[in-house]
Scaffold this motif. Sequence first.
Motif, PDB file in Angstrom:
ATOM      1  N   ALA A  83       0.614  -1.385  -0.162  1.00 24.34           N
ATOM      2  CA  ALA A  83      -0.053   0.025  -0.138  1.00 24.34           C
ATOM      3  C   ALA A  83       1.057   1.385  -0.249  1.00 24.34           C
ATOM      4  CB  ALA A  83      -0.974   0.057   1.183  1.00 24.34           C
ATOM      5  N   THR A  84       1.894   1.333   0.642  1.00 23.45           N
ATOM      6  CA  THR A  84       2.815   2.364   0.962  1.00 23.45           C
ATOM      7  C   THR A  84       3.438   2.594  -0.644  1.00 23.45           C
ATOM      8  OG1 THR A  84       3.490   1.850   2.933  1.00 23.45           O
ATOM      9  CG2 THR A  84       4.866   3.234   1.969  1.00 23.45           C
ATOM     10  N   ARG A  85       3.888   1.642  -1.205  1.00 25.70           N
ATOM     11  CA  ARG A  85       4.619   1.532  -2.442  1.00 25.70           C
ATOM     12  C   ARG A  85       3.593   2.153  -3.486  1.00 25.70           C
ATOM     13  NH1 ARG A  85       7.302  -4.129  -3.467  1.00 25.70           N
ATOM     14  NH2 ARG A  85       7.443  -3.177  -5.710  1.00 25.70           N
ATOM     15  N   LEU A  86       2.217   1.540  -3.394  1.00 29.34           N
ATOM     16  CA  LEU A  86       1.336   2.227  -4.504  1.00 29.34           C
ATOM     17  C   LEU A  86       1.084   3.515  -4.177  1.00 29.34           C
ATOM     18  CD1 LEU A  86      -0.739   1.472  -6.579  1.00 29.34           C
ATOM     19  CD2 LEU A  86      -2.142   0.765  -4.808  1.00 29.34           C
ATOM     20  N   ASP A  87       0.846   3.922  -2.944  1.00 26.72           N
ATOM     21  CA  ASP A  87       0.598   5.453  -2.609  1.00 26.72           C
ATOM     22  C   ASP A  87       1.730   6.365  -3.110  1.00 26.72           C
ATOM     23  OD1 ASP A  87      -1.563   5.029  -1.341  1.00 26.72           O
ATOM     24  OD2 ASP A  87      -0.911   4.932   0.695  1.00 26.72           O
ATOM     25  N   GLN A  88       3.122   5.702  -3.074  1.00 24.70           N
ATOM     26  CA  GLN A  88       4.240   6.613  -3.688  1.00 24.70           C
ATOM     27  C   GLN A  88       4.208   6.686  -5.144  1.00 24.70           C
ATOM     28  OE1 GLN A  88       7.484   4.399  -1.688  1.00 24.70           O
ATOM     29  NE2 GLN A  88       7.361   5.251   0.151  1.00 24.70           N
ATOM     30  N   ALA A  89       3.996   5.395  -5.755  1.00 23.46           N
ATOM     31  CA  ALA A  89       3.839   5.575  -7.239  1.00 23.46           C
ATOM     32  C   ALA A  89       2.611   6.473  -7.969  1.00 23.46           C
ATOM     33  CB  ALA A  89       3.425   4.077  -7.627  1.00 23.46           C
ATOM     34  N   LEU A  90       1.577   6.599  -6.895  1.00 24.09           N
ATOM     35  CA  LEU A  90       0.366   7.287  -7.384  1.00 24.09           C
ATOM     36  C   LEU A  90       0.826   8.798  -7.020  1.00 24.09           C
ATOM     37  CD1 LEU A  90      -2.640   5.264  -6.196  1.00 24.09           C
ATOM     38  CD2 LEU A  90      -2.053   5.807  -8.459  1.00 24.09           C
ATOM     39  N   ALA A  91       1.584   9.011  -6.109  1.00 26.52           N
ATOM     40  CA  ALA A  91       2.081  10.499  -5.969  1.00 26.52           C
ATOM     41  C   ALA A  91       2.881  11.073  -6.817  1.00 26.52           C
ATOM     42  CB  ALA A  91       2.636  10.490  -4.538  1.00 26.52           C
TER      43      ALA A  91
END
Length: 100
Positions: A88-96
């Motif tokens: 979830a953290t990696r996904l949030d970073q990629a989306l950001a």
Amino acid sequence: MSQPLTVTLHILDKEYQVACPPDQRYNLEEAARHLDATMRDIRNRGKVIGLERIAVMAALNISHEMLTGSRSQNQLLSEQQQQIADLATRLDQALARHQD
């Protein structure tokens, strides 16, 4: 709710009549087979004599199996929850990065 039925179980050459709900019969019979096998194993090793002592040793062994299995499951669940949080953290970073 259905009426309990009487199930005959054979444990270490003795017969036991136990009442249980019909939908739990298979689980009860599986538990009895596991107990019987554990008690036979203890008896056949020859270090424990007497039905009561064999039963107590079997109860301790089965309890240990259960507790060890529960701990293993809890540890696995904790690891899976950590992996999900990391994803979830990696996904949030990629989306950001893509929003900028």
